[in-house]
Design a protein around this motif. Structure first.
Motif, mmCIF file in Angstrom:
data_model
loop_
_atom_site.group_PDB
_atom_site.id
_atom_site.type_symbol
_atom_site.label_atom_id
_atom_site.label_comp_id
_atom_site.label_asym_id
_atom_site.label_seq_id
_atom_site.Cartn_x
_atom_site.Cartn_y
_atom_site.Cartn_z
ATOM 1 N N GLY A 158 35.899 48.687 39.765
ATOM 2 C CA GLY A 158 34.995 47.579 39.428
ATOM 3 C C GLY A 158 34.858 46.588 40.582
ATOM 4 O O GLY A 158 33.746 46.120 40.869
ATOM 5 N N ILE A 159 35.947 46.287 41.228
ATOM 6 C CA ILE A 159 35.897 45.357 42.368
ATOM 7 C C ILE A 159 35.106 45.989 43.517
ATOM 8 O O ILE A 159 34.281 45.327 44.168
ATOM 9 C CB ILE A 159 37.330 44.983 42.798
ATOM 10 N N TRP A 160 35.313 47.276 43.780
ATOM 11 C CA TRP A 160 34.614 47.950 44.877
ATOM 12 C C TRP A 160 33.108 47.982 44.612
ATOM 13 O O TRP A 160 32.303 47.722 45.508
ATOM 14 C CB TRP A 160 35.171 49.373 45.007
ATOM 15 N N VAL A 161 32.720 48.278 43.327
ATOM 16 C CA VAL A 161 31.304 48.307 42.985
ATOM 17 C C VAL A 161 30.711 46.901 43.097
ATOM 18 O O VAL A 161 29.577 46.709 43.577
ATOM 19 C CB VAL A 161 31.099 48.893 41.566
ATOM 20 N N THR A 162 31.464 45.874 42.740
ATOM 21 C CA THR A 162 30.992 44.488 42.853
ATOM 22 C C THR A 162 30.777 44.128 44.324
ATOM 23 O O THR A 162 29.764 43.517 44.680
ATOM 24 C CB THR A 162 32.006 43.519 42.213
ATOM 25 N N LEU A 163 31.720 44.499 45.185
ATOM 26 C CA LEU A 163 31.602 44.204 46.625
ATOM 27 C C LEU A 163 30.475 45.011 47.263
ATOM 28 O O LEU A 163 29.921 44.597 48.300
ATOM 29 C CB LEU A 163 32.915 44.486 47.338
ATOM 30 N N ALA A 164 30.101 46.151 46.652
ATOM 31 C CA ALA A 164 29.019 46.974 47.187
ATOM 32 C C ALA A 164 27.650 46.434 46.778
ATOM 33 O O ALA A 164 26.630 47.017 47.142
ATOM 34 C CB ALA A 164 29.177 48.411 46.722
ATOM 35 N N GLY A 165 27.620 45.365 46.022
ATOM 36 C CA GLY A 165 26.351 44.745 45.691
ATOM 37 C C GLY A 165 25.923 44.915 44.244
ATOM 38 O O GLY A 165 24.875 44.406 43.857
ATOM 39 N N GLN A 166 26.659 45.615 43.462
ATOM 40 C CA GLN A 166 26.313 45.821 42.057
ATOM 41 C C GLN A 166 27.219 44.931 41.198
ATOM 42 O O GLN A 166 28.122 45.388 40.524
ATOM 43 C CB GLN A 166 26.503 47.297 41.669
ATOM 44 N N SER A 167 26.959 43.632 41.229
ATOM 45 C CA SER A 167 27.853 42.679 40.578
ATOM 46 C C SER A 167 27.900 42.856 39.054
ATOM 47 O O SER A 167 28.956 42.701 38.424
ATOM 48 C CB SER A 167 27.471 41.255 40.928
ATOM 49 N N VAL A 168 26.782 43.177 38.416
ATOM 50 C CA VAL A 168 26.773 43.334 36.961
ATOM 51 C C VAL A 168 27.576 44.575 36.570
ATOM 52 O O VAL A 168 28.441 44.533 35.674
ATOM 53 C CB VAL A 168 25.328 43.433 36.427
ATOM 54 N N THR A 169 27.327 45.673 37.237
ATOM 55 C CA THR A 169 28.042 46.920 36.945
ATOM 56 C C THR A 169 29.529 46.759 37.236
ATOM 57 O O THR A 169 30.386 47.179 36.441
ATOM 58 C CB THR A 169 27.473 48.085 37.777
ATOM 59 N N GLY A 170 29.844 46.148 38.349
ATOM 60 C CA GLY A 170 31.244 45.932 38.708
ATOM 61 C C GLY A 170 31.943 45.018 37.710
ATOM 62 O O GLY A 170 33.096 45.255 37.321
ATOM 63 N N GLY A 171 31.251 43.965 37.290
ATOM 64 C CA GLY A 171 31.818 43.051 36.299
ATOM 65 C C GLY A 171 32.084 43.749 34.978
ATOM 66 O O GLY A 171 33.107 43.521 34.324
ATOM 67 N N LEU A 172 31.132 44.616 34.558
ATOM 68 C CA LEU A 172 31.325 45.381 33.326
ATOM 69 C C LEU A 172 32.505 46.349 33.448
ATOM 70 O O LEU A 172 33.280 46.521 32.496
ATOM 71 C CB LEU A 172 30.050 46.148 32.977
ATOM 72 N N MET A 173 32.660 46.966 34.616
ATOM 73 C CA MET A 173 33.784 47.903 34.804
ATOM 74 C C MET A 173 35.127 47.176 34.747
ATOM 75 O O MET A 173 36.080 47.653 34.127
ATOM 76 C CB MET A 173 33.633 48.636 36.147
ATOM 77 N N VAL A 174 35.200 46.007 35.390
ATOM 78 C CA VAL A 174 36.446 45.226 35.364
ATOM 79 C C VAL A 174 36.733 44.758 33.940
ATOM 80 O O VAL A 174 37.876 44.860 33.451
ATOM 81 C CB VAL A 174 36.360 44.029 36.343
ATOM 82 N N THR A 175 35.701 44.285 33.249
ATOM 83 C CA THR A 175 35.876 43.818 31.875
ATOM 84 C C THR A 175 36.313 44.968 30.965
ATOM 85 O O THR A 175 37.222 44.808 30.136
ATOM 86 C CB THR A 175 34.565 43.202 31.344
#
Length: 159
Positions: free
Chosen positions: A123-140
């Motif tokens: 989730g953090i890697w996807v957020t840093l790659a520019g997909q903040s919504v997807t990354g936030g959902l993965m972390v959550t």
């Protein structure tokens, strides 16, 4: 019979049959027969003494062991030796089962922690790659699944 309570016969029941049902028929080896020394009013009364013993335990009662000893003096020692072997075997089996359960529990905790770490890192890697919504959902989702696993993980054992 002196001192015995006999229930009255039911409707349509033979009085003699009802009387016989209330009497206890002792086994031959439990009967002490004889005429007690009494006055003439109690002539013909037989005294019956019945004794019941109950014993519970993993081994036979001491009286039973004594009777085995009368048959063969080695029997009580053999029975005790067999009991000790069974006890040792049972304790070893319980120890083995407990150790296996602990290993499985530890393995499950490490795997769960690893999956939680992979979900958070992804989730953090996807957020840093520019997909903040997807990354936030993965972390959550990873945190929620970790919390649910912690809260409800032992519910099967509690039942």
């Amino acid at each position: 019979m002196v001192g015995a309570e006999i229930s009255p016969p039911l409707e349509g029941e033979d009085p003699e049959e009802a009387r016989r049902e209330d009497e206890i028929e002792p086994a031959d080896d439990d009967v002490i027969e004889g005429e007690p020394e009494t006055d003439d009013s109690q002539k013909g009364l037989h005294v019956v003494h019945r004794e019941m013993r109950s014993y519970r335990g993993p081994l036979p009662s001491p009286e039973t062991l004594e009777r085995y000893k009368e048959v063969d003096s080695r029997f009580p020692d053999e029975i005790l030796a067999a009991f000790r072997e069974q006890r040792t075997h049972r304790q070893e089996m319980e120890r083995t089962l407990l150790a296996g359960s602990e290993r499985r529990a530890n393995r499950g905790q490490w795997l769960g922690t690893g999956l939680l770490g992979v979900g958070l890192a992804g989730g953090i890697w996807v957020t840093l790659a520019g997909q903040s919504v997807t990354g936030g959902l993965m972390v959550t989702a990873a945190l929620a699944l970790g919390a649910l696993s912690y809260v409800f993980g032992d519910s099967r054992k509690k039942d």
